[in-house]
Design a protein around this motif. Structure first.
Motif, mmCIF file in Angstrom:
data_model
loop_
_atom_site.group_PDB
_atom_site.id
_atom_site.type_symbol
_atom_site.label_atom_id
_atom_site.label_comp_id
_atom_site.label_asym_id
_atom_site.label_seq_id
_atom_site.Cartn_x
_atom_site.Cartn_y
_atom_site.Cartn_z
ATOM 1 N N ARG A 231 0.818 -1.273 -0.135
ATOM 2 C CA ARG A 231 0.025 0.171 -0.071
ATOM 3 C C ARG A 231 0.841 1.411 -0.200
ATOM 4 N N LEU A 232 1.805 1.354 0.909
ATOM 5 C CA LEU A 232 2.663 2.434 0.776
ATOM 6 C C LEU A 232 3.331 2.655 -0.511
ATOM 7 N N ALA B 188 0.717 6.664 -6.685
ATOM 8 C CA ALA B 188 -0.197 7.696 -6.957
ATOM 9 C C ALA B 188 -0.124 9.120 -6.563
ATOM 10 N N LEU B 189 1.012 9.358 -5.616
ATOM 11 C CA LEU B 189 0.984 10.945 -5.178
ATOM 12 C C LEU B 189 2.079 11.361 -6.119
ATOM 13 N N GLY B 190 2.721 10.689 -6.956
ATOM 14 C CA GLY B 190 3.861 11.121 -7.836
ATOM 15 C C GLY B 190 5.054 11.383 -7.203
ATOM 16 N N ALA C 178 2.872 5.527 11.251
ATOM 17 C CA ALA C 178 4.354 5.613 10.902
ATOM 18 C C ALA C 178 4.447 5.997 9.598
ATOM 19 N N MET C 179 3.822 5.525 8.541
ATOM 20 C CA MET C 179 4.063 5.683 7.326
ATOM 21 C C MET C 179 3.694 7.137 6.801
ATOM 22 N N ARG C 180 2.582 7.528 7.424
ATOM 23 C CA ARG C 180 2.136 8.902 7.043
ATOM 24 C C ARG C 180 3.141 9.895 7.841
ATOM 25 N N ASP C 181 3.679 9.620 9.065
ATOM 26 C CA ASP C 181 4.915 10.401 9.649
ATOM 27 C C ASP C 181 6.049 10.553 8.587
ATOM 28 N N PHE D 50 -2.229 11.770 1.962
ATOM 29 C CA PHE D 50 -1.428 10.356 2.105
ATOM 30 C C PHE D 50 -2.727 9.460 2.754
ATOM 31 N N SER D 51 -3.277 9.908 3.701
ATOM 32 C CA SER D 51 -4.354 8.725 4.399
ATOM 33 C C SER D 51 -5.448 8.431 3.506
ATOM 34 N N GLU D 52 -5.797 9.503 2.708
ATOM 35 C CA GLU D 52 -6.966 9.404 1.686
ATOM 36 C C GLU D 52 -6.717 8.567 0.647
ATOM 37 N N ILE D 53 -5.562 8.576 -0.150
ATOM 38 C CA ILE D 53 -5.061 7.568 -1.133
ATOM 39 C C ILE D 53 -4.711 5.922 -0.522
ATOM 40 N N TYR D 54 -3.969 6.208 0.482
ATOM 41 C CA TYR D 54 -3.589 4.901 1.131
ATOM 42 C C TYR D 54 -4.918 3.874 1.535
ATOM 43 N N GLU D 55 -5.896 4.302 1.731
ATOM 44 C CA GLU D 55 -7.056 3.669 2.141
ATOM 45 C C GLU D 55 -8.298 3.410 0.884
ATOM 46 N N SER D 56 -7.775 4.153 -0.342
ATOM 47 C CA SER D 56 -8.591 4.254 -1.292
ATOM 48 C C SER D 56 -8.777 2.960 -2.241
#
Length: 214
Positions: free
Chosen positions: A99-100, A106-108, A133-136, A148-154
């Motif tokens: 996912r990371l 996806a975020l480029g 931890a990934m977000r930080d 980040f959180s929005e895309i991570y769980e999309s």
């Protein structure tokens, strides 16, 4: 006349040696021993390119240590070769790390953070297994945390995980790092003899694919 015959004989010996060397090169790697056929060959894009894929895992020490050699090898691939990566889903952290990877893509920012993720895990001892931890980590790289959180769980990333799982089953993938060529062949460090030799086998398979082109 005698000199001419000697020269001719040496030339024939040289040609015979070249033919023998080419024969050895052609049979250097053996299907079923140094590389495997895909259990279910994957359909490739109709773009005339040879597609090469690395299956990897961020927490895999072998993937981490191979990364510099892999990057150098990628620079030697011709314009007719397309290289990509697929993060595997097995082992501890497989799905979160996948996912990371796809979120960074996806975020480029994948090109910017890919090596840094390896370094954080293997050099700094940061496992990065939780979303927080990934977000930080990503925020420290300049990524907006909420985005980040929005895309991570999309659903987009979940779909990418399904595609990765299907690709893993097609070969099937049992080790990292490993490499596939043209959707047909699968190479691991074990089949090739070592991770370094895995790149040599991949080169051989790429050459074989080029030879099949009309």
């Amino acid at each position: 006349m005698k000199t001419w015959r000697i020269a001719t004989g040496l030339l024939l010996l040289l040609m015979a040696g070249l033919v023998q060397a080419q024969g050895l090169m052609i049979s250097r790697y053996v299907e079923g021993e140094h590389y495997l056929d895909a259990r279910q060959p994957l359909e490739q894009p109709d773009d005339g390119k040879i597609h090469v894929t690395e299956f990897f895992l961020y927490s895999c020490p072998h993937c981490y240590h191979m990364e510099p050699d892999l990057n150098a090898w990628r620079e030697t691939l011709g314009d007719d070769v397309v290289f990509s990566r697929v993060p595997v889903l097995f082992s501890a952290g497989g799905e979160p790390y996948a996912r990371l990877y796809y979120t960074a893509e996806a975020l480029g920012v994948l090109a910017k953070v890919h090596d840094k993720i390896f370094a954080a895990i293997h050099e700094q001892g940061r496992r990065l297994l939780s979303e927080s931890a990934m977000r930080d980590f990503m925020v420290a790289q300049g990524v907006d945390g909420d985005r980040f959180s929005e895309i991570y769980e999309s659903d987009e990333i979940t779909a990418k995980l399904r595609e990765a799982a299907q690709a893993m089953q097609a070969y099937p993938v049992t080790a990292t790092p490993s490499i596939t060529v043209a959707g047909r062949y699968y190479v691991t460090g074990r089949t090739a003899g070592s991770n370094d030799r895995m790149l040599e086998v991949a080169d051989y398979l790429i050459a074989q694919q080029r030879a099949r082109k009309p």
